[in-house]
Design an enzyme around this catalytic site. Structure first.
Site, PDB file in Angstrom:
ATOM      1  N   GLN A  99       0.842  -1.191   0.000  1.00 43.42           N
ATOM      2  CA  GLN A  99       0.000   0.000   0.000  1.00 43.42           C
ATOM      3  C   GLN A  99       0.886   1.252   0.000  1.00 43.42           C
ATOM      4  OE1 GLN A  99      -2.258   1.821   3.400  1.00 43.42           O
ATOM      5  NE2 GLN A  99      -4.025   1.041   2.262  1.00 43.42           N
ATOM      6  N   TYR A 181      -5.739  10.912   3.749  1.00 44.31           N
ATOM      7  CA  TYR A 181      -4.376  11.137   3.281  1.00 44.31           C
ATOM      8  C   TYR A 181      -4.389  11.836   1.926  1.00 44.31           C
ATOM      9  CZ  TYR A 181      -3.601   8.222   7.303  1.00 44.31           C
ATOM     10  OH  TYR A 181      -3.624   7.731   8.586  1.00 44.31           O
ATOM     11  N   ARG A 228      -7.666   1.788  -2.700  1.00 40.80           N
ATOM     12  CA  ARG A 228      -8.507   1.623  -1.515  1.00 40.80           C
ATOM     13  C   ARG A 228      -9.232   2.920  -1.207  1.00 40.80           C
ATOM     14  NH1 ARG A 228      -7.620   0.115   4.857  1.00 40.80           N
ATOM     15  NH2 ARG A 228      -8.874  -1.790   4.828  1.00 40.80           N
ATOM     16  N   GLY A 312      -8.532  -7.120   9.140  1.00 44.41           N
ATOM     17  CA  GLY A 312      -7.461  -6.350   9.742  1.00 44.41           C
ATOM     18  C   GLY A 312      -7.113  -6.846  11.127  1.00 44.41           C
ATOM     19  N   ARG A 313      -7.879  -6.418  12.126  1.00 42.58           N
ATOM     20  CA  ARG A 313      -7.537  -6.727  13.516  1.00 42.58           C
ATOM     21  C   ARG A 313      -7.402  -8.221  13.778  1.00 42.58           C
ATOM     22  NH1 ARG A 313     -11.995  -2.775  16.045  1.00 42.58           N
ATOM     23  NH2 ARG A 313     -12.888  -3.295  14.012  1.00 42.58           N
TER      24      ARG A 313
END
Length: 356
Positions: A99, A181, A228, A312-313
């Site tokens: 990424q 971002y 993404r 993810g987590r």
């Protein structure tokens, strides 16, 4: 009904052995010079049974860094470090995408350890504080507004980062267009207050993000480039209102490029069926993410809403997540106090099920 989660699929040039993807997660473990460490190599190696690993956000240039101890892909030492990561994942039969994350205005300068300019579409600082080197949230820097003449050069820097990733053996790259971002800053009216051809209407705000994706596709092949997004996410000062008006024109602009995949964080918006919205604007493969479990992930695949799902987590504390889900085994819980600190602890010391 046959399970789809553990069957192969294709995302552009990538042939995945299953549809379980490890989502990108910042872990703040890079070494001096923002070079991947031996612990990072082991972290990704342990999780290589995923159909695809998407790395933590990696700065394409020095000025793209905003957070403490995040890795880069713009120096020879960084490329060498990522080569070790790619080799370790490939040795276990896995695939890895990098990424690319340019933080834009989301910068606490002390996090960098070097001097670099803070840039953004407009001279509007991020209203949200960002953790500094000590973990304490601090005000962000005032950015300089980019001149339109600079944007092709910046797009080429992304393209060079993509080339560097491929030189390291990384299989694909994912452009981070979410979480407030730089790319998201161009797309969103709260941060993009330009009056030139790169600001104003949603179509104009999508011009630079589309330019970057085209440059990356030209550099390494569109079928090795993904993106993404997270429509409706207010993180880092984004305006969450009317996400289809913001992201629809952007997806329309890049849909014909032949990109590998669209990775979405589904915010569960009550006013928008996000996956249905994506199908109206995107004809390629979709990877979806957000609090999915085994059963809900399988249901999304069976309904044809996505080609793959990311976690993810769950991957923080379950390096063998695929094997655990296949066996119907319980998942270990992560130690959230060690997400961004602790070196090996809370990072590479979570055992696989057969060793627990």
């Amino acid at each position: 009904m046959s399970a789809l989660l553990f069957t192969p699929t294709e995302l552009g040039a990538l042939r995945l052995r299953n549809r379980v993807i490890m989502a990108p997660m910042t872990r703040d473990r890079a070494g001096p010079g923002d070079v991947p460490t031996a612990a990072m190599v082991e972290y990704y190696r342990q999780r290589a049974s995923a159909g695809l690993i998407v790395t933590e956000g990696v700065q394409p240039t020095a000025e793209g860094k905003g957070y403490w101890r995040t890795p880069g892909i713009h120096s020879d030492e960084q490329i060498a470090g990522w080569t070790k990561v790619a080799d370790a994942v490939h040795a276990r039969g896995g695939l890895v995408a990098m990424q690319l994350m340019h933080c834009g205005r989301v910068v606490v300068s002390a996090n960098r350890g070097f001097d670099a300019e803070v840039i953004a579409p407009s001279a509007v600082p991020c209203p949200a504080p960002v953790p500094g080197p000590d973990g304490v949230p601090a005000p962000t820097a005032m950015p300089r507004a980019l001149d339109a003449a600079e944007l092709p050069r910046l797009a080429e820097e992304y393209a060079q980062a993509a080339r560097n990733a491929r030189a390291a053996g990384i299989d694909a790259v994912e452009l981070h267009c979410a979480s407030g971002y730089l790319i998201n800053q161009f797309l969103n009216p709260a941060s993009n207050q330009r009056t030139d051809e790169f600001g104003g209407s949603p179509e104009n705000r999508a011009r630079f993000p589309a330019m970057v994706l085209q440059a990356m596709a030209d550099a390494i092949g569109a079928d090795r480039v993904g993106l993404r997004i997270s429509p409706g996410n207010p993180y880092n000062g984004m305006d969450p209102a009317d996400p289809e008006a913001t992201f629809g024109p952007f997806l329309d602009a890049v849909n014909g490029m032949g990109l590998a995949f669209l990775h979405v964080v589904d915010m569960g918006l009550p006013e928008l069926d996000t996956l249905a919205f994506l199908r109206r604007h995107w004809s390629g493969p979709i990877v979806t993410n957000n609090n999915l479990k085994h059963d809900s992930a399988e249901a999304v695949l069976q309904a044809g809403q996505a080609e793959a799902v990311s976690f993810g987590r769950a991957y923080i504390s379950n390096p063998d997540l695929v094997e655990r889900m296949q066996a119907g085994a319980p998942l270990a819980k992560p130690d959230f106090a060690l997400l961004y600190t602790g070196e090996e602890r809370g990072y590479i010391d979570y055992p696989a099920l057969d060793a627990a």
